[in-house]
Design an enzyme around this catalytic site. Structure first.
Site: not given
Length: 835
Positions: A718, A720, A797, A799
């Site tokens: 996902h 953030t 970004h 992860t």
């Protein structure tokens, strides 16, 4: 910069010139902004919009509609001041030197023998006030006159210690041809003529601080404006002088006696104004032919009544006869009297002549005393000679320049002087005064005390920066004065010098952050001109004696995109980036890298830093017409009135990031002034914005995708979209914001093209296209008083793994959003939405 509007392109190619074609896909403000950031000095604006021209002019950038090749050539060959409200161009064009010509707007000079001392084959031409007589030279669609003259050289010569006028003039012309044009000084008379009528119409009580001789005609129409200067030299000051003898020094090759008489009378008028606040009748005894009266009448309407056996052609009423003591009864109240009686020496020897002169001095004083002893509202300026004499200790002594330093001087007397104590002054003391003191200003009013005056409008142009004033008192005055226009010297040094040398004195330096103001505009000279109906073809140089113009109590404060606006904010950046930098993207790259954002893909379209604030800080010497503090404050209180253009509301954190980038830029450049300015602007941002940080967050907003083009071993990869620090009872408010932003969130075009190690054991994929949406979301939460985002830079970004892996690059891939959710950190999802 000057913008010359044309309906058709021209075949001629001009140096330092760019062409701009109006872009119909953009509004007038956006076209104006694009024009203002072009790097050439001359901009040929094709298919122009009149509104765009108006926007540029209100920003202080001269933009003129031209209808013919002659008009274009006249404006492209020189600099000018443009009165855009009345469509008048004031050229500052010295090309008349090619006619072997010097020019003056002082009529009296044409009646002297100055022509005998010009360069061989040269002539002198009278051009009228601000070059008004040259209007007939220009048959243009706009009014045009050439305001350039050589009066500055002539006056500087008069006050200098040099006698050879031809050499002096030659040197000064060569200097003029090899140095940049002092545009602010040249346009200042035009500015004053717009400024003071405007202020006097709106404010009953006006104070003007620090006027000099260049303003001697400006205020003749404003007797109610209270002047403050450096004070007068009075009789009791002579106690410090040691006795001297007759010097007999030649000051000027050509006769400047008329100049002296004009200065004496104008000094007396302003002295009268300060006492009585009205225009007087002007009586003059002697001083014929007084050609200078013509000059005064060009500026203001006065009644001159004169007595002299010689004709006085410009007097209102002339009595071709002598004036005697018994004639004083003919003089009315509400008047000034100038006594310049002196019998011609003819063939008298000097001893006999000396007796006559001393007798006439006594006679002149008797006339003055008789005049002042009856009636009301009277001031007298009387010619005296160096002799043993009793004078009132409060009498004002004048010694304006004259052709030769000999024995004469003048005294201004008022009705209070004649009843005050008198002091005996020996002849040698008067010679010491004459030999050593030159009156340099027609304004001899007392000094200004640095205290706010709530009922007055204060104008102080180039008057308060001197270090004999307390710097803190100047700041306090500006902070407390409700209505004013005050200038202070800008700190454009690189070592953050608190004071700098100017001629034979020192000036304090200032930055906008030195002041705590509301409802005030802090701008440059050209930015200020735009607020008063003028614009300029040449901005001030980035270094040198430049000033901040601080306008308190202006009705233009909230007109953020009209006055002291962002026009030209990127111009210096463009000049650097497209000429000498490593890449035209250098600014974008540096701003991201200096905030530890290493994803430079698309940095020119998705930058993490406010370019406006960054450029306003690092290039403030070039673009301080833009009032950065006002821009920040109005954004912080949500009162940004925008007429047009591409408007982007910055999140407060973007402004903070800009300050951090500017700070690092300053360190690399060893620019201590920008370093302090950036720190203080960051402090100001934190002061006016209530920024809170979720550095210890308890919730986050996540985005999941339908397609992740990488291998991953986390349960659900996902993005953030930000972290929050909220109480559980604020969840509904957060959800409401997400729902309001739903359409925009799902329209966000997110893409990825590589993965990398964010930290040790944290393997992520980059996410481009997120920042714009993130900052809009930040603003929504900020307005709803919800703590969102951390103090460190937000790096989008996804992860992928909590292990170390190698970087992989792929073709840029668009990511399709699956869902957007709100989840408690180490807890459950409390809200989820899909498209």
């Amino acid at each position: 910069m000057k913008v010359l509007a044309l309906r058709h392109s021209v075949a001629q190619v001009y140096a330092d010139t760019q062409t701009y074609l109006h872009d119909d896909s953009k509004d007038e403000y956006e076209n104006a902004f694009l024009i203002s950031n072009l790097t050439a000095h001359n901009i040929l604006y094709l298919n122009y919009s009149l509104k765009t021209l108006k926007i540029l002019n209100k920003s202080g950038i001269a933009a003129v509609e031209t209808q013919s090749p002659d008009e274009l050539f006249a404006l492209i060959r020189c600099n000018f001041t443009y009165d855009y409200e009345n469509n008048i161009v004031y050229l500052h064009d010295y090309s008349y030197y090619t006619n072997n010509e010097i020019r003056t707007d002082q009529h009296w000079i044409t009646k002297t023998d100055i022509i005998d001392y010009l360069l061989p084959g040269w002539k002198l031409t009278y051009v009228g006030y601000n070059g008004k007589n040259t209007r007939g030279h220009y048959n243009f669609s706009f009014s045009c006159q050439n305001a350039a003259t050589d009066d500055d050289i002539i006056v500087e010569y008069i006050y200098s210690n040099e006698l050879d006028f031809q050499n002096f003039m030659l040197r000064k012309i060569k200097e003029r041809m090899t140095t940049s044009l002092p545009i602010a000084r040249l346009s200042n008379r035009v500015f004053r003529d717009k400024l003071f009528p405007s202020i006097a119409n709106m404010h009953k009580r006006v104070i003007n601080v620090g006027p000099r001789n260049e303003s001697m005609f400006t205020f003749l129409n404003f007797p109610t404006i209270k002047q403050f200067s450096n004070g007068a030299y009075i009789v009791k000051h002579t106690i410090k002088l040691k006795q001297e003898k007759w010097l007999g020094k030649r000051v000027s090759q050509f006769d400047i006696g008329q100049y002296k008489n004009m200065l004496n009378v104008v000094t007396t008028i302003y002295y009268y104004y300060n006492l009585y606040h009205s225009k007087p009748i002007i009586y003059m005894l002697g001083s014929a032919p007084s050609y200078w009266i013509y000059n005064v009448k060009q500026y203001s309407d006065f009644t001159f009544e004169t007595w002299d056996p010689v004709d006085t052609p410009y007097s209102t009423t002339h009595h071709k006869e002598l004036f005697f003591d018994k004639d004083v009864m003919k003089l009315k109240d509400d008047s000034v009297l100038y006594i310049d009686i002196r019998t011609d020496r003819k063939n008298m020897d000097w001893k006999e002549w000396r007796k006559v002169v001393e007798q006439q001095t006594v006679s002149n004083l008797n006339i003055a005393y008789n005049y002042l002893s009856t009636g009301k509202a009277k001031v007298c300026c009387v010619k005296l000679t160096a002799m043993d004499l009793e004078l009132p200790i409060t009498a004002k002594l004048l010694h304006h320049p004259t052709t030769e330093v000999r024995s004469e001087f003048y005294a201004i007397l008022d009705v209070w002087d004649i009843i005050t104590i008198k002091r005996f002054i020996p002849k040698g003391v008067f010679y010491a005064f004459i030999n050593n003191i030159t009156t340099e200003n027609v304004f001899i009013q007392p000094p200004f005390k640095l205290k706010a005056s709530p009922t007055d409008y204060i104008v102080a142009l180039y008057a308060l920066s001197n270090d004999f004033n307390s710097r803190q008192d100047v700041i306090n005055l500006i902070n407390k004065q409700k209505q004013s226009l005050i200038t202070v010297r800008i700190n454009n040094t690189f070592k953050d010098e608190p004071k700098v040398n100017f001629k034979n004195i020192y000036d304090w330096t200032f930055l906008p952050t030195d002041f705590e103001l509301k409802d005030s505009v802090i701008t440059s000279y050209d930015g200020c001109l735009g607020m008063f109906g003028l614009s300029l073809s040449l901005s001030s140089k980035p270094t040198g004696n430049n000033h901040l113009f601080i306008i308190n109590g202006t009705d233009k404060y909230y007109k953020l995109d009209q006055y002291a606006n962002h026009m030209g904010i990127s111009r210096r950046s463009h000049q650097i980036r497209f000429s000498e930098s490593a890449t035209s993207y250098s600014g974008y790259i540096f701003r991201d890298l200096s905030n530890n954002n290493f994803n430079l893909i698309g940095t020119n379209v998705e930058n993490s830093v406010s370019g406006h604030v960054y450029n306003a800080l690092i290039y403030y010497r070039y673009n301080y017409a833009f009032d950065l503090k006002r821009w920040i404050y109005l954004h912080s209180i949500g009162k940004v009135a925008v007429e047009g253009g591409r408007y982007y509301e910055h999140a407060p954190i973007e402004l903070i990031y800009a300050c951090r980038s500017a700070r690092e830029f300053a360190i690399l450049q060893d620019d201590l002034t920008v370093l302090r300015y950036a720190n203080e602007i960051e402090g100001y941002i934190n002061k006016v914005y209530s920024i809170t940080y979720a550095d210890d967050p308890n919730y986050f907003i996540g985005i999941t995708f339908n397609n992740i083009p990488y291998e991953y071993d986390v349960k659900v990869p996902h993005l953030t979209l930000g972290v929050l620090f909220i109480s559980d009872n604020m969840i509904d408010e957060v959800v409401a914001v997400l729902k309001e932003m739903k359409t925009e969130l799902f329209k966000t075009e997110i893409s990825t093209s590589y993965n990398y190690m964010l930290f040790d054991n944290v393997y992520v994929a980059n996410a481009s296209g997120v920042l714009s949406t993130y900052f809009k979301l930040y603003n929504m939460f900020y307005r709803n008083h919800i703590t969102f985002g951390q103090s460190r830079m937000f790096i989008p970004h996804i992860t992928l793994s909590f292990s170390n892996k190698r970087t992989i690059r792929i073709e840029s891939t668009r990511l399709k959003i699956n869902s957007i959710y709100l989840r408690k950190i180490r807890g459950e999802t409390v809200f989820d939405m899909s498209e």
